[in-house]
Motif scaffolding. Structure first.
Motif, PDB file in Angstrom:
ATOM      1  N   VAL A  72       0.837  -1.200   0.000  1.00 46.83           N
ATOM      2  CA  VAL A  72       0.000   0.000   0.000  1.00 46.83           C
ATOM      3  C   VAL A  72       0.876   1.256   0.000  1.00 46.83           C
ATOM      4  N   ASP A  73       1.933   1.255   0.795  1.00 46.84           N
ATOM      5  CA  ASP A  73       2.851   2.404   0.817  1.00 46.84           C
ATOM      6  C   ASP A  73       3.407   2.687  -0.574  1.00 46.84           C
ATOM      7  N   LYS A  74       3.865   1.637  -1.253  1.00 52.01           N
ATOM      8  CA  LYS A  74       4.435   1.806  -2.604  1.00 52.01           C
ATOM      9  C   LYS A  74       3.398   2.372  -3.575  1.00 52.01           C
ATOM     10  N   LEU A  75       2.195   1.824  -3.540  1.00 52.16           N
ATOM     11  CA  LEU A  75       1.155   2.280  -4.464  1.00 52.16           C
ATOM     12  C   LEU A  75       0.671   3.689  -4.117  1.00 52.16           C
ATOM     13  N   GLU A  76       0.662   4.001  -2.844  1.00 55.23           N
ATOM     14  CA  GLU A  76       0.266   5.349  -2.422  1.00 55.23           C
ATOM     15  C   GLU A  76       1.302   6.379  -2.891  1.00 55.23           C
ATOM     16  N   LYS A  77       2.580   6.055  -2.762  1.00 58.47           N
ATOM     17  CA  LYS A  77       3.647   6.969  -3.211  1.00 58.47           C
ATOM     18  C   LYS A  77       3.548   7.243  -4.707  1.00 58.47           C
ATOM     19  N   ARG A  78       3.067   6.262  -5.459  1.00 49.55           N
ATOM     20  CA  ARG A  78       2.933   6.421  -6.910  1.00 49.55           C
ATOM     21  C   ARG A  78       1.615   7.095  -7.299  1.00 49.55           C
ATOM     22  N   GLY A  79       0.790   7.377  -6.300  1.00 44.84           N
ATOM     23  CA  GLY A  79      -0.458   8.096  -6.553  1.00 44.84           C
ATOM     24  C   GLY A  79      -1.628   7.222  -6.973  1.00 44.84           C
ATOM     25  N   TYR A  80      -1.518   5.902  -6.797  1.00 43.29           N
ATOM     26  CA  TYR A  80      -2.580   4.992  -7.229  1.00 43.29           C
ATOM     27  C   TYR A  80      -3.618   4.706  -6.142  1.00 43.29           C
ATOM     28  N   LEU A  81      -3.216   4.860  -4.874  1.00 46.02           N
ATOM     29  CA  LEU A  81      -4.105   4.578  -3.747  1.00 46.02           C
ATOM     30  C   LEU A  81      -4.037   5.725  -2.755  1.00 46.02           C
ATOM     31  N   GLU A  82      -5.055   5.782  -1.882  1.00 49.55           N
ATOM     32  CA  GLU A  82      -5.018   6.729  -0.773  1.00 49.55           C
ATOM     33  C   GLU A  82      -5.603   6.073   0.466  1.00 49.55           C
TER      34      GLU A  82
END
Length: 146
Positions: A72-82
């Motif tokens: 989740v951290d990785k995807l959040e950093k890429r702007g895909y999740l919040e």
């Protein structure tokens, strides 16, 4: 004639090899978009089911909580999740897919679905239904052994 142990070992090997070959082919497409299979699974789940508590995501895609946080951290950093805090229970964190994430998954999913259809085309519809039922039965029986 094979004994039950030999037959069980043979089935295990056949299932394992088939799963490996199918997964590798399915993952090749996902890799093209810069995602790993776990990241894709999280995004696909959120896209199709809507926001989910982080713990439920891990349960649904069979991932431990520490690994789930990392993904989740990785995807959040890429702007895909919040992350969204639960109003009723501050201990619960929901994960939601962003518009950028929706755009990505919608660009991947149709091709992914066609690829999976092609991978499963070695069996006709009736054989696929039989395989689904047999493999589900096997999985449930193993769960009951634990």
């Amino acid at each position: 004639m094979e004994n039950s142990t030999d037959r069980a070992l043979k089935l295990f090997i056949v299932l394992s090899r088939a799963s490996k070959v199918i997964s590798e082919d399915a993952h090749r497409l996902i890799d093209k978009y810069g995602l790993n299979p776990t990241e894709f699974a999280v995004m696909e789940l959120l896209h199709h089911k809507g926001k989910q508590p982080i713990q439920k995501i891990g349960q649904k895609i069979l991932l431990r909580s520490g690994s789930m946080t990392y993904v989740v951290d990785k995807l959040e950093k890429r702007g895909y999740l919040e992350r969204l805090l639960c109003e009723k229970d501050k201990r619960v964190t929901y994960i939601s897919i962003t518009e950028k994430g929706v755009e990505l998954i919608e660009s991947i999913f149709p091709e992914h679905a066609k690829n999976i259809e092609a991978l499963m085309s070695g069996l006709d519809a009736e054989e696929q239904d039989a395989a689904i039922n047999l493999i589900r039965k096997l999985g449930l029986s193993v769960r009951n052994l634990s």
